[in-house]
Design an enzyme around this catalytic site. Structure first.
Site, PDB file in Angstrom:
ATOM      1  CD  GLU A   1     -28.925  17.593  19.167  1.00 41.69           C
ATOM      2  OE1 GLU A   1     -27.993  18.348  18.869  1.00 41.69           O
ATOM      3  OE2 GLU A   1     -29.903  17.392  18.417  1.00 41.69           O
ATOM      4  N   PRO A   2     -31.736  14.508  23.762  1.00 43.71           N
ATOM      5  CG  PRO A   2     -31.514  13.304  25.770  1.00 43.71           C
ATOM      6  CD  PRO A   2     -30.716  13.911  24.645  1.00 43.71           C
TER       7      PRO A   2
ATOM      8  NE  ARG B   1     -41.737  14.108  22.262  1.00 38.77           N
ATOM      9  CZ  ARG B   1     -42.614  15.029  21.840  1.00 38.77           C
ATOM     10  NH1 ARG B   1     -43.648  15.312  22.579  1.00 38.77           N
ATOM     11  NH2 ARG B   1     -42.440  15.641  20.688  1.00 38.77           N
TER      12      ARG B   1
ATOM     13  CE1 TYR C   1     -46.883  19.534  16.564  1.00 40.79           C
ATOM     14  CE2 TYR C   1     -46.938  19.209  18.939  1.00 40.79           C
ATOM     15  CZ  TYR C   1     -46.365  19.774  17.823  1.00 40.79           C
ATOM     16  OH  TYR C   1     -45.267  20.579  17.973  1.00 40.79           O
TER      17      TYR C   1
ATOM     18  CB  CYS D   1     -62.661  32.115  23.257  1.00 42.52           C
ATOM     19  SG  CYS D   1     -63.228  32.700  24.848  1.00 42.52           S
TER      20      CYS D   1
ATOM     21  CE1 TYR E   1     -40.162  20.479  22.157  1.00 38.52           C
ATOM     22  CE2 TYR E   1     -40.509  18.212  22.902  1.00 38.52           C
ATOM     23  CZ  TYR E   1     -39.705  19.180  22.317  1.00 38.52           C
ATOM     24  OH  TYR E   1     -38.446  18.847  21.886  1.00 38.52           O
TER      25      TYR E   1
HETATM   26  C1  LIG Z   1     -36.399  19.320  19.101  1.00 38.34           C
HETATM   27  C2  LIG Z   1     -35.044  18.804  18.835  1.00 38.34           C
HETATM   28  C3  LIG Z   1     -34.505  17.835  19.654  1.00 38.34           C
HETATM   29  C4  LIG Z   1     -35.264  17.205  20.800  1.00 38.34           C
HETATM   30  O1  LIG Z   1     -36.308  16.402  20.408  1.00 38.34           O
HETATM   31  P1  LIG Z   1     -37.075  15.598  21.545  1.00 38.34           P
HETATM   32  O2  LIG Z   1     -38.142  14.874  20.851  1.00 38.34           O
HETATM   33  O3  LIG Z   1     -37.604  16.585  22.507  1.00 38.34           O
HETATM   34  O4  LIG Z   1     -36.085  14.659  22.144  1.00 38.34           O
HETATM   35  C5  LIG Z   1     -33.206  17.444  19.441  1.00 38.34           C
HETATM   36  N1  LIG Z   1     -32.480  17.971  18.435  1.00 38.34           N
HETATM   37  C6  LIG Z   1     -32.968  18.909  17.609  1.00 38.34           C
HETATM   38  C7  LIG Z   1     -32.125  19.470  16.560  1.00 38.34           C
HETATM   39  C8  LIG Z   1     -34.266  19.353  17.781  1.00 38.34           C
HETATM   40  O5  LIG Z   1     -34.760  20.271  16.959  1.00 38.34           O
END
Ligand SMILES: *Cc1c(COP(=O)(O)O)cnc(C)c1O
Length: 445
Positions: free
Chosen positions: A303-304, A306, A347, A374, A403
């Site tokens: 699940e990439p 970023r 962050y 502001c 993000y």
């Molecule tokens: C946010 C998230 C991601 C993606 O993270 P990245 O750092 O954007 O790759 C994948 N899986 C889950 C469950 C997330 O909450």
């Protein structure tokens, strides 16, 4: 337009693949002169390089399928999503990780195949769950025991059997920011193994009439610059798959997700692992553990978020007011800031910047790039060496794709920026800039 080799550009390893310099010496993205883009669309402007996006999607598919053919790539929608963007990502052969009813609605409107959508979140509401089940999402990733009954109720109401994964918290620290580490015991996400909650949750799923337990999920946080957290997390998960799922519960884990979190460079000195290195560490460990513990290699989904969109995006701003406090600091303010990029304030995230007009110019001074909103904390970059920026000069901030817009706000009633796709010298608007009418569209007088 002629663009010279990107290698001549500073920061070329973190700018989009097509970044170059025009014959006038300007920054080019996707064959478009950044200053032309600004003239046409204004600033702040978010530019996404299509070739980089494609390369990231194809790269992940290839790197992980080379190690394990039965792997799918889900784009983590929360990094950036709108309708045309969703359609583009689906066309690259990726599925989606969604975390809200809103994301599911956009994916659905974009015509995305709903069975490629996985629904995440630590507190999905009954309405979101009903929408997800009714829309036919491929998997719901159950985050806690409370949710088992909610998903079961939604599936029963829809007269469906819903495929589910369980998000397990493996108790591994990904060494990222405290606000973005998610796999440790003290996290709101996922069911811990050591407390017995993971086992109890799976037991409840197995007893639910309308839930089909498919497997396990973990997500350690983001960005993760090291491979070790994945290796350690998968070792913990593999032991759980064999000792608890198989030996105690008698259930096969047919699907597994190591989540996302793959890093991108925000600073010139950062060099995150290559996709193949992540793929090798993750799938190598999974295969080794599966062989050693005697279970079949499951279907894998990564699940990439970023790392699909981060590098493809560049934010363009116009420099304005300059404030010199002798002996202390020089501030150069730009026409955006925390409303379109909250990451530095939230962050402490660090960024690079360059002049889009003179990307090759040598640094002349140390300045702080301030936003226009502001809050004293609205600082985009503290202490960066740049050529002396003129009023009206266009400033580019690389690695702006993830993000930023996704977390953008209307603070100070800022208009959210326009977004363009660039490719082969052409720009395509995929989201127009907000207007005053948009800001008032929800008002009820
Ligand atoms: C946010 C998230 C991601 C993606 O993270 P990245 O750092 O954007 O790759 C994948 N899986 C889950 C469950 C997330 O909450």
């Amino acid at each position: 337009m002629t663009t010279s080799a990107a290698a001549a550009l500073p920061l070329s390893h973190m700018l989009p693949l097509t970044a170059g310099v025009s014959s006038e010496g300007h920054l080019t993205l996707g064959g478009c002169d950044a200053l032309d883009l600004v003239r046409e669309f204004g600033t702040p402007l978010y530019v996404y390089d299509v070739r980089t996006l494609r390369a990231q999607c194809e790269g992940y598919l290839k790197a992980f399928r080379d190690e394990h053919a039965d792997t799918d790539v889900l784009y983590a929608s929360k990094a950036f999503l709108n309708r045309p963007f969703a359609k583009f990502i689906a066309d690259q052969g990726l599925g989606f990780d969604a975390v809200s009813g809103g994301e599911i609605a956009v994916l659905r409107a974009a015509g995305v195949r709903m069975d490629t959508v996985y629904f995440h979140g630590n507190n999905k509401g009954p309405e979101e769950l009903a929408l997800a089940v009714e829309a036919g999402v491929g998997r719901i990733v159950i985050d806690n025991l409370t949710e088992v009954a909610l998903v079961e109720a939604a599936a029963r109401a829809a007269g469906r059997t819903q495929g589910v994964l369980v998000r397990v918290s493996p108790g591994v620290d990904a060494h990222t920011h405290e606000k973005t580490t998610t796999g440790i015991l003290d996290s709101k996400f996922g069911v811990p193994i050591v407390t017995g909650a993971a086992e109890a949750t799976i037991r409840a799923i197995l007893e639910a009439a309308h839930l089909d337990f498919r497997g396990l999920h973990m997500h350690l946080g983001s960005p993760i610059f090291e491979l070790e957290p994945y290796v350690m997390g998968i070792e913990v998960m593999a032991a759980f798959i064999a000792d608890v799922c198989r030996d105690r519960l008698g259930v096969e884990v047919r699907e597994f997700s190591p989540g996302g979190g793959f890093a991108v460079a925000y600073l010139g000195e950062q060099h995150p692992p290559a996709m193949a290195a992540y793929a090798g560490a993750i799938l190598g460990t999974l295969r080794r553990e599966a062989d050693a513990r005697g279970f079949a290699l499951p279907h894998v989904t990564i699940e990439p978020g970023r790392s699909i969109v981060g590098r493809a995006g560049v934010a363009l701003y116009t420099a304005g007011a300059r404030k010199e406090v002798p002996g202390i600091r020089t501030f150069v303010s730009v026409d955006g800031g925390m409303a379109d990029n909250i990451r530095p304030a939230m962050y402490g995230s660090k960024y690079e910047a360059l002049s889009a007009e003179r990307p090759l110019a040598t640094a002349e001074e140390t300045v702080t790039i301030a936003g226009k909103y502001c809050e004293s904390g609205d600082i985009l970059i503290k202490d960066i060496d740049l050529p002396r920026l003129r009023v009206g000069e266009v400033v580019a901030i690389p690695t702006a794709g993830a993000y930023q817009l996704a977390m953008s706000s209307n603070y100070n009633l800022a208009y959210k920026p326009a977004v363009v796709f660039v490719e082969d010298g052409r720009a395509r608007l995929i989201r127009r800039r907000e207007t005053a009418a948009d800001l008032m569209a929800l008002d009820v007088d």
